[in-house]
Write a protein that holds these residues in place. Structure first.
Motif, PDB file in Angstrom:
ATOM      1  N   GLU A   1       2.951 -13.001  -8.605  1.00 14.10           N
ATOM      2  CA  GLU A   1       2.402 -13.950  -9.569  1.00 14.10           C
ATOM      3  C   GLU A   1       1.420 -14.865  -8.869  1.00 14.10           C
ATOM      4  N   ASP A   2       0.229 -14.975  -9.463  1.00  6.20           N
ATOM      5  CA  ASP A   2      -0.825 -15.779  -8.871  1.00  6.20           C
ATOM      6  C   ASP A   2      -0.726 -17.218  -9.353  1.00  6.20           C
ATOM      7  N   GLU A   3      -0.269 -18.083  -8.435  1.00  9.13           N
ATOM      8  CA  GLU A   3      -0.066 -19.493  -8.769  1.00  9.13           C
ATOM      9  C   GLU A   3      -1.376 -20.150  -9.203  1.00  9.13           C
ATOM     10  N   ASP A   4      -2.511 -19.699  -8.619  1.00  7.18           N
ATOM     11  CA  ASP A   4      -3.812 -20.297  -8.943  1.00  7.18           C
ATOM     12  C   ASP A   4      -4.325 -19.868 -10.313  1.00  7.18           C
ATOM     13  N   GLU A   5      -3.698 -18.850 -10.883  1.00  7.63           N
ATOM     14  CA  GLU A   5      -4.141 -18.405 -12.211  1.00  7.63           C
ATOM     15  C   GLU A   5      -2.993 -18.517 -13.207  1.00  7.63           C
ATOM     16  N   ASP A   6      -2.301 -19.662 -13.167  1.00  7.53           N
ATOM     17  CA  ASP A   6      -1.204 -19.947 -14.086  1.00  7.53           C
ATOM     18  C   ASP A   6      -0.142 -18.835 -14.060  1.00  7.53           C
ATOM     19  N   TRP A   7       0.222 -18.415 -12.853  1.00  4.95           N
ATOM     20  CA  TRP A   7       1.281 -17.439 -12.626  1.00  4.95           C
ATOM     21  C   TRP A   7       0.988 -16.093 -13.298  1.00  4.95           C
ATOM     22  N   ALA A   8      -0.280 -15.724 -13.357  1.00  2.00           N
ATOM     23  CA  ALA A   8      -0.613 -14.414 -13.931  1.00  2.00           C
ATOM     24  C   ALA A   8       0.003 -13.309 -13.072  1.00  2.00           C
ATOM     25  N   GLU A   9       0.622 -12.325 -13.714  1.00  2.00           N
ATOM     26  CA  GLU A   9       1.246 -11.225 -12.973  1.00  2.00           C
ATOM     27  C   GLU A   9       0.204 -10.217 -12.524  1.00  2.00           C
ATOM     28  N   LYS A  10       0.268  -9.833 -11.267  1.00  2.00           N
ATOM     29  CA  LYS A  10      -0.670  -8.831 -10.753  1.00  2.00           C
ATOM     30  C   LYS A  10       0.109  -7.717 -10.059  1.00  2.00           C
ATOM     31  N   ASP A  11      -0.455  -6.512 -10.116  1.00  2.00           N
ATOM     32  CA  ASP A  11       0.218  -5.375  -9.473  1.00  2.00           C
ATOM     33  C   ASP A  11       0.180  -5.505  -7.959  1.00  2.00           C
ATOM     34  N   SER A  12       1.303  -5.212  -7.322  1.00  2.00           N
ATOM     35  CA  SER A  12       1.343  -5.242  -5.853  1.00  2.00           C
ATOM     36  C   SER A  12       0.991  -3.894  -5.253  1.00  2.00           C
ATOM     37  N   ILE A  13       1.282  -2.820  -5.992  1.00  2.00           N
ATOM     38  CA  ILE A  13       1.084  -1.486  -5.428  1.00  2.00           C
ATOM     39  C   ILE A  13      -0.380  -1.062  -5.469  1.00  2.00           C
TER      40      ILE A  13
ATOM     41  N   TYR B   1       0.834  -1.196   0.000  1.00  2.00           N
ATOM     42  CA  TYR B   1       0.000   0.000   0.000  1.00  2.00           C
ATOM     43  C   TYR B   1       0.874   1.254   0.000  1.00  2.00           C
ATOM     44  N   VAL B   2       0.460   2.245  -0.772  1.00  2.00           N
ATOM     45  CA  VAL B   2       1.208   3.497  -0.829  1.00  2.00           C
ATOM     46  C   VAL B   2       0.250   4.646  -0.553  1.00  2.00           C
ATOM     47  N   CYS B   3       0.627   5.505   0.379  1.00  2.00           N
ATOM     48  CA  CYS B   3      -0.207   6.650   0.758  1.00  2.00           C
ATOM     49  C   CYS B   3      -0.214   7.677  -0.376  1.00  2.00           C
ATOM     50  N   LYS B   4      -1.407   7.881  -0.925  1.00  2.00           N
ATOM     51  CA  LYS B   4      -1.615   8.789  -2.050  1.00  2.00           C
ATOM     52  C   LYS B   4      -1.160  10.204  -1.711  1.00  2.00           C
ATOM     53  N   GLN B   5      -1.558  10.661  -0.532  1.00  2.00           N
ATOM     54  CA  GLN B   5      -1.258  12.033  -0.111  1.00  2.00           C
ATOM     55  C   GLN B   5       0.255  12.252   0.038  1.00  2.00           C
ATOM     56  N   SER B   6       0.964  11.246   0.580  1.00  2.00           N
ATOM     57  CA  SER B   6       2.418  11.365   0.740  1.00  2.00           C
ATOM     58  C   SER B   6       3.101  11.486  -0.621  1.00  2.00           C
ATOM     59  N   LEU B   7       2.600  10.722  -1.605  1.00  2.00           N
ATOM     60  CA  LEU B   7       3.155  10.814  -2.959  1.00  2.00           C
ATOM     61  C   LEU B   7       2.977  12.220  -3.514  1.00  2.00           C
ATOM     62  N   GLU B   8       1.726  12.718  -3.421  1.00  2.00           N
ATOM     63  CA  GLU B   8       1.419  14.038  -3.994  1.00  2.00           C
ATOM     64  C   GLU B   8       2.265  15.137  -3.371  1.00  2.00           C
ATOM     65  N   GLU B   9       2.389  15.122  -2.041  1.00  2.00           N
ATOM     66  CA  GLU B   9       3.191  16.129  -1.353  1.00  2.00           C
ATOM     67  C   GLU B   9       4.621  16.164  -1.867  1.00  2.00           C
ATOM     68  N   ARG B  10       5.108  15.001  -2.290  1.00  2.00           N
ATOM     69  CA  ARG B  10       6.510  14.886  -2.724  1.00  2.00           C
ATOM     70  C   ARG B  10       6.679  15.039  -4.236  1.00  2.00           C
ATOM     71  N   GLY B  11       5.630  15.464  -4.914  1.00  2.00           N
ATOM     72  CA  GLY B  11       5.727  15.677  -6.359  1.00  2.00           C
ATOM     73  C   GLY B  11       5.866  14.385  -7.141  1.00  2.00           C
ATOM     74  N   LEU B  12       5.390  13.275  -6.577  1.00  2.00           N
ATOM     75  CA  LEU B  12       5.524  11.973  -7.235  1.00  2.00           C
ATOM     76  C   LEU B  12       4.168  11.432  -7.660  1.00  2.00           C
ATOM     77  N   THR B  13       4.184  10.554  -8.657  1.00  2.00           N
ATOM     78  CA  THR B  13       2.980   9.811  -9.020  1.00  2.00           C
ATOM     79  C   THR B  13       3.357   8.332  -9.012  1.00  2.00           C
ATOM     80  N   VAL B  14       2.367   7.493  -9.201  1.00  2.00           N
ATOM     81  CA  VAL B  14       2.613   6.046  -9.172  1.00  2.00           C
ATOM     82  C   VAL B  14       3.592   5.644 -10.289  1.00  2.00           C
ATOM     83  N   ASP B  15       3.651   6.437 -11.359  1.00  2.00           N
ATOM     84  CA  ASP B  15       4.591   6.143 -12.449  1.00  2.00           C
ATOM     85  C   ASP B  15       6.047   6.334 -12.041  1.00  2.00           C
ATOM     86  N   ASP B  16       6.292   7.053 -10.952  1.00  2.00           N
ATOM     87  CA  ASP B  16       7.661   7.237 -10.472  1.00  2.00           C
ATOM     88  C   ASP B  16       8.110   6.071  -9.590  1.00  2.00           C
ATOM     89  N   LEU B  17       7.191   5.138  -9.328  1.00  2.00           N
ATOM     90  CA  LEU B  17       7.513   4.026  -8.427  1.00  2.00           C
ATOM     91  C   LEU B  17       7.900   2.774  -9.207  1.00  2.00           C
TER      92      LEU B  17
END
Lengths: 99, 136, 110
Positions: free
Chosen positions: B103-115, B81-97
């Motif tokens: 990988e979800d083993e139950d879905e044939d190792w499908a990649e899923k976002d952690s953030i 989890y990433v605090c939205k407000q902390s990102l904004e205060e620091r001039g960052l967006t999720v694209d800067d992370l």
């Protein structure tokens, strides 16, 4: 006078105190976590940019690169390497370190 | 080993290189996750700087440990989890992370976002819902 | 303390782990395997190569559980179990294999 600041302005008030005490014409060098103050578009950027009309702000490039913010530095902030840091301290008659 | 699975929430509030908190937290996370607990991370305040992209520590003589966050998916850490407000205060967006995935083993190792971006209200429930909160 | 590899002495710690992972070569790996009394086969090297790639990408040696899961995914389910890995590295896959791979001791390793 050269002021040096190594704390993030989002975590400590070192940079704020420094800017409020810095005479016109003095220099501020941001290093270590202090370089976070140099990020464009942050909640602190406006404060620093307004101070930059009277003082010169430098940031230590190795610390900027380490923190992944090299492409986000406010225009007008001068990046220096370790030699540049040494030259600045030699050039200014006094150094004030805001821990 | 106990079979009770507890939910651990690691709250990261410090920038990565100025103090040792971030690295210590990461090491504790790795140890905790190796014991098959439900481990989740929350980055807030200057802690969001721990997972910025493009860190290059070659010139400061310290180890760049940001690539290690990418291994946490292998340790079944699925929620960062990433605090939205902390990102904004620091001039960052999720694209800067970092692009962190698991990988979800139950879905044939499908990649899923952690953030997952969260606001203050959601952070309150995260802390309430955890069995153990560890703050660094 | 050191490890002699092709006429050159490489620095190691008191348990025989390489101090500098950049010193590692296949020949160094073979010498490290001798200190663990391991008869290296292609199956051993497959795990060693995997560990080095993992370290290169993530800057850590994986825990055993992570290693078995990742090996299973990459090299096939028949290899992704601790029995297979303990047969190759009887004194602990993470510990012994990491040593041969020239990596530091894994965090939280068993």
């Amino acid at each position: 006078m050269l002021h040096i600041v190594n704390k993030s302005p989002f975590d400590k008030n070192s940079l704020e105190s420094c800017l409020s005490c810095a005479q016109d014409g003095s220099a501020v060098l941001l290093y270590e976590d202090g370089v976070y103050g140099a990020i464009k578009g942050s909640a602190y950027a406006e404060r620093l940019q307004s101070a930059m009309s009277n003082i010169t702000v430098y940031a230590l490039e190795p610390d900027v690169k380490a923190r992944g913010i090299a492409d986000k530095v406010i225009d007008g902030i001068k990046l220096v390497d370790y030699n540049g840091f040494v030259e600045l301290t030699a050039e200014k008659e006094a150094v004030n370190s805001w821990l | 080993m106990s079979s009770v699975i507890k939910q651990f929430l690691y709250v990261n509030r410090k920038a990565p290189y100025g103090t040792v908190y971030a690295l210590e937290s990461l090491e504790v996370v790795l140890i905790g996750a190796a014991f098959e607990q439900d481990v989740r991370l929350l980055f807030m305040d200057d802690g969001v700087f721990q997972i910025t992209k493009g860190q290059d520590t070659a010139d400061i003589g310290m180890k760049n440990f940001s690539p290690t966050y990418g291994a946490l998916g292998d340790y079944d850490v699925k929620y960062m989890y990433v605090c939205k407000q902390s990102l904004e205060e620091r001039g960052l967006t999720v694209d800067d992370l970092l692009d962190l995935k698991w990988e979800d083993e139950d879905e044939d190792w499908a990649e899923k976002d952690s953030i997952i971006l969260v606001d203050r209200e959601e952070m309150k429930s995260l802390m309430t819902d955890a069995d153990v909160v560890l703050s660094f | 303390m050191g490890l002699m590899v092709e006429g050159k002495e490489l620095d190691t710690d008191e348990e025989g782990y390489l101090l500098d992972l950049n010193d590692w070569t296949r020949a160094a790996g073979a010498e490290l395997a001798k200190t663990e009394s391991l008869e290296m086969t292609d199956s051993h090297w497959e795990v060693i190569d995997f560990l080095r790639e993992y370290y290169d990408e993530y800057q850590i040696a994986p825990a055993v559980r992570v290693l078995t899961k990742a090996i299973g995914k990459k090299l096939g389910k028949d290899k992704g179990n601790s029995k297979y890995l303990y047969e190759l590295f009887p004194y602990g896959p993470a510990k012994q294999a990491c040593k041969v791979a020239g990596l530091p001791k894994p965090t939280g390793c068993i």
